[in-house]
Design a protein around this motif. Structure first.
Motif, PDB file in Angstrom:
ATOM      1  N   VAL A  41       9.382 -15.885   0.246  1.00  7.46           N
ATOM      2  CA  VAL A  41       9.829 -15.060   1.363  1.00  7.46           C
ATOM      3  C   VAL A  41      11.349 -14.901   1.303  1.00  7.46           C
ATOM      4  N   LYS A  42      11.780 -13.695   1.500  1.00  8.08           N
ATOM      5  CA  LYS A  42      13.218 -13.456   1.483  1.00  8.08           C
ATOM      6  C   LYS A  42      13.864 -14.116   2.703  1.00  8.08           C
ATOM      7  N   ALA A  43      14.957 -14.794   2.453  1.00  9.78           N
ATOM      8  CA  ALA A  43      15.594 -15.499   3.564  1.00  9.78           C
ATOM      9  C   ALA A  43      15.993 -14.513   4.659  1.00  9.78           C
ATOM     10  N   LYS A  44      15.846 -14.963   5.875  1.00 11.38           N
ATOM     11  CA  LYS A  44      16.181 -14.092   7.006  1.00 11.38           C
ATOM     12  C   LYS A  44      17.658 -13.701   6.937  1.00 11.38           C
ATOM     13  N   GLY A  45      17.917 -12.492   7.389  1.00  8.62           N
ATOM     14  CA  GLY A  45      19.315 -12.042   7.412  1.00  8.62           C
ATOM     15  C   GLY A  45      19.794 -11.491   6.084  1.00  8.62           C
ATOM     16  N   ARG A  46      18.895 -11.447   5.076  1.00  3.17           N
ATOM     17  CA  ARG A  46      19.337 -10.916   3.782  1.00  3.17           C
ATOM     18  C   ARG A  46      18.861  -9.486   3.565  1.00  3.17           C
ATOM     19  N   GLY A  47      18.593  -8.796   4.654  1.00  2.43           N
ATOM     20  CA  GLY A  47      18.224  -7.376   4.556  1.00  2.43           C
ATOM     21  C   GLY A  47      16.734  -7.185   4.374  1.00  2.43           C
ATOM     22  N   PRO A  48      16.317  -5.923   4.298  1.00  2.00           N
ATOM     23  CA  PRO A  48      14.893  -5.637   4.213  1.00  2.00           C
ATOM     24  C   PRO A  48      14.301  -6.089   2.867  1.00  2.00           C
ATOM     25  N   ILE A  49      13.012  -6.244   2.852  1.00  2.00           N
ATOM     26  CA  ILE A  49      12.321  -6.526   1.588  1.00  2.00           C
ATOM     27  C   ILE A  49      12.068  -5.171   0.922  1.00  2.00           C
ATOM     28  N   VAL A  50      12.668  -4.978  -0.240  1.00  3.35           N
ATOM     29  CA  VAL A  50      12.545  -3.684  -0.915  1.00  3.35           C
ATOM     30  C   VAL A  50      11.417  -3.758  -1.953  1.00  3.35           C
ATOM     31  N   VAL A  51      10.412  -2.902  -1.757  1.00  5.41           N
ATOM     32  CA  VAL A  51       9.264  -2.868  -2.671  1.00  5.41           C
ATOM     33  C   VAL A  51       9.358  -1.575  -3.491  1.00  5.41           C
ATOM     34  N   GLY A  52       9.411  -1.695  -4.806  1.00  5.25           N
ATOM     35  CA  GLY A  52       9.497  -0.516  -5.679  1.00  5.25           C
ATOM     36  C   GLY A  52       8.145  -0.216  -6.309  1.00  5.25           C
ATOM     37  N   PHE A  53       7.842   1.066  -6.457  1.00  2.00           N
ATOM     38  CA  PHE A  53       6.594   1.490  -7.110  1.00  2.00           C
ATOM     39  C   PHE A  53       6.947   2.212  -8.403  1.00  2.00           C
ATOM     40  N   CYS A 115      15.442  -3.589  -6.251  1.00  2.80           N
ATOM     41  CA  CYS A 115      14.270  -3.973  -5.444  1.00  2.80           C
ATOM     42  C   CYS A 115      14.111  -5.490  -5.473  1.00  2.80           C
ATOM     43  N   ASP A 116      13.332  -6.005  -4.529  1.00  3.06           N
ATOM     44  CA  ASP A 116      12.997  -7.430  -4.573  1.00  3.06           C
ATOM     45  C   ASP A 116      11.733  -7.647  -5.374  1.00  3.06           C
ATOM     46  N   VAL A 117      10.783  -6.757  -5.157  1.00  3.12           N
ATOM     47  CA  VAL A 117       9.505  -6.865  -5.868  1.00  3.12           C
ATOM     48  C   VAL A 117       9.102  -5.467  -6.316  1.00  3.12           C
ATOM     49  N   ILE A 118       8.387  -5.388  -7.424  1.00  5.84           N
ATOM     50  CA  ILE A 118       7.875  -4.076  -7.806  1.00  5.84           C
ATOM     51  C   ILE A 118       6.385  -4.161  -8.128  1.00  5.84           C
ATOM     52  N   LEU A 119       5.731  -3.040  -7.872  1.00  6.97           N
ATOM     53  CA  LEU A 119       4.340  -2.869  -8.267  1.00  6.97           C
ATOM     54  C   LEU A 119       4.372  -1.851  -9.399  1.00  6.97           C
ATOM     55  N   LYS A 120       3.893  -2.261 -10.546  1.00  7.07           N
ATOM     56  CA  LYS A 120       4.082  -1.431 -11.739  1.00  7.07           C
ATOM     57  C   LYS A 120       2.759  -1.047 -12.393  1.00  7.07           C
ATOM     58  N   GLY A 121       2.618   0.235 -12.692  1.00  2.00           N
ATOM     59  CA  GLY A 121       1.462   0.688 -13.451  1.00  2.00           C
ATOM     60  C   GLY A 121       1.623   0.301 -14.909  1.00  2.00           C
ATOM     61  N   PRO A 122       0.545   0.342 -15.691  1.00  4.57           N
ATOM     62  CA  PRO A 122       0.656  -0.021 -17.109  1.00  4.57           C
ATOM     63  C   PRO A 122       1.541   0.948 -17.876  1.00  4.57           C
TER      64      PRO A 122
END
Ligand code: IPM
Ligand code: MG
Length: 407
Positions: A41-53, A115-122
């Motif tokens: 979990v991203k520490a509080k106060g460090r901005g939004p959780i950025v999810v990249g596709f 981004c913090d996390v990404i969801l990646k296609g093959p």
């Protein structure tokens, strides 16, 4: 005389690789101070959780689009408050990569690092003989560049009591220098395999920590240390040392060949629980395991590092499905399983659980076969969303619990 020149060239090549690996170890040591174990979990106060596709190649954009719809539904509240932000990242296609002669174009790498996390296609990896230049795998580059050292791949077959979680080392082994081998002469090709103490320790510890946190009392280590004595030997000796810190957990060691055989042994296989293994063995064994679960299209995969995490399907880009006009029938299950892992990683456990349960139900009743005799990805996802909506109002449990914890 000629051999002497070739030997000198090989020595220089090897020296450069060793220097680079020593620098990498130094860097890993410094970094390990900077970030705690897996960020989670991203520490509080460090901005939004950025999810990249990232769509990727072949069927990638088709299934990513569906996964984005599901995550949009599940994270609606968080998206509206700005706690979570979605970003679509274009440009990781084989055509563009071939044109730029870059496995991961610089602008894509920059965007991913935002981004913090990404969801990646093959992504398609060219092999010798393909119409594309023989670029290194984009996946391997991303794992290395973002230091995604843990490839976590769960496989479950509830009716057989199978509940495996594989922790595949993801940045070392044969992959670390997979495109840096050397043809010493026309007759002699040499590749290199790398195991570092810090690299082995962090994946092995992660597996033991996972077992401990989840009340699992068995960890299985897989190597081929009888033959690959130096690198696998190190992996095994690090495991011996790490295991001492977990006296409540029984651990065992198997050679990869017999382990592959034992996964076929119905009377034995369900006793395995958490499995930790070097990169290439993990690559092979997790395909075998996913096949037992119903095919590589059914398994999700998480690539986790201290700063970044990347979630993906286990299968490839299936260019043939696109060529044959079957892309709309691509099975989104694997990327949706990966999406559930993403939700869990960023701290939304109840949502992850809900998505997994819905997938268990929907994949049984509404199969996607990859062909017109099954559902299209979109029709399957529509049904899944309907099921999720039903779960929301029927049970109310997750929804209420979530609201309470948000207050
Ligand atoms: C996997 C894949 C990759 C690998 C390829 C696409 C580079 O097979 O994620 O298991 O070999 O690791
Ligand atoms: Mg693989």
């Amino acid at each position: 005389m000629r051999a002497a020149i070739e030997i000198e060239r090989a020595k220089a090549h090897f020296a450069a690789l060793v220097e680079e690996q020593l620098r990498r170890i130094q860097h890993l040591r410094e970094e390990s101070e900077e970030y705690p174990w897996v960020t989670g979990v991203k520490a509080k106060g460090r901005g939004p959780i950025v999810v990249g596709f990232v769509g990727g190649d072949g069927i990638g954009p088709y299934i990513i689009k569906e996964a984005e719809r599901v995550l949009e539904f599940m994270l609606a509240e968080k998206l509206s408050t700005g706690e979570v932000v979605f970003r679509e990242i274009e440009g990781l296609t084989i055509e563009r990569r071939a044109k730029l002669m870059q496995s991961v174009p610089e602008d894509v790498m920059e965007a991913i690092k935002g981004c913090d996390v990404i969801l990646k296609g093959p992504t398609t990896t060219p092999s010798p003989g393909d119409p594309y230049p023989n670029l290194e795998s984009a996946n391997v580059i991303l794992r290395r560049e973002l230091d995604l050292f843990a490839n976590v791949r769960p496989v479950r077959i509830p009716e057989e009591g199978i509940d495996w979680v594989f922790f595949r080392e993801n940045t070392e082994g044969e992959y670390a220098l997979g495109s840096r081998g050397i043809n010493v002469t026309d007759d002699l090709a040499v590749d290199f395999k790398v195991t570092t103490t810090i690299g082995a320790e962090r994946i092995i510890r992660m597996a033991f920590e996972y077992a401990k946190r989840n009340g699992i009392n068995r960890v299985t280590v897989v190597t081929k240390a009888n033959i690959i004595k130096t690198t696998d030997g190190k992996f095994l000796s690090v495991a011996e040392r790490v295991a001492r810190d977990y006296p409540g957990i029984t651990w065992d060691h198997w050679f990869v060949d017999i382990f592959a055989a034992k996964l076929m042994d119905r009377s034995r296989r369900s006793t395995f629980r958490v499995i930790v293994l070097p990169n290439l063995y993990g690559d092979i064994i997790t395909d075998e395991a996913a096949e037992l679960q119903g095919g590589v299209g059914t398994a999700g995969s998480a690539n986790i590092g201290k700063r970044y995490a990347m979630f993906e399907a286990v299968h490839g880009s299936a260019l043939r499905m696109v060529e044959e006009g079957r892309a709309i029938y691509a099975d989104p299950t694997s990327i949706l399983r990966a999406s559930a892992m993403l939700l869990r990683h960023i701290g939304f456990m109840a949502d992850a659980q809900r998505l997994e349960s819905a997938l268990d139900v929907c994949t049984k009743s509404h199969p996607v076969t990859g062909r017109p005799d099954g559902l299209t990805s979109t029709a399957f996802t529509d049904y899944l969303l309907e099921t999720l909506r039903g779960m929301d109002t029927d049970t109310g449990g997750c929804g209420k619990e979530r609201r309470r914890s948000d207050e």
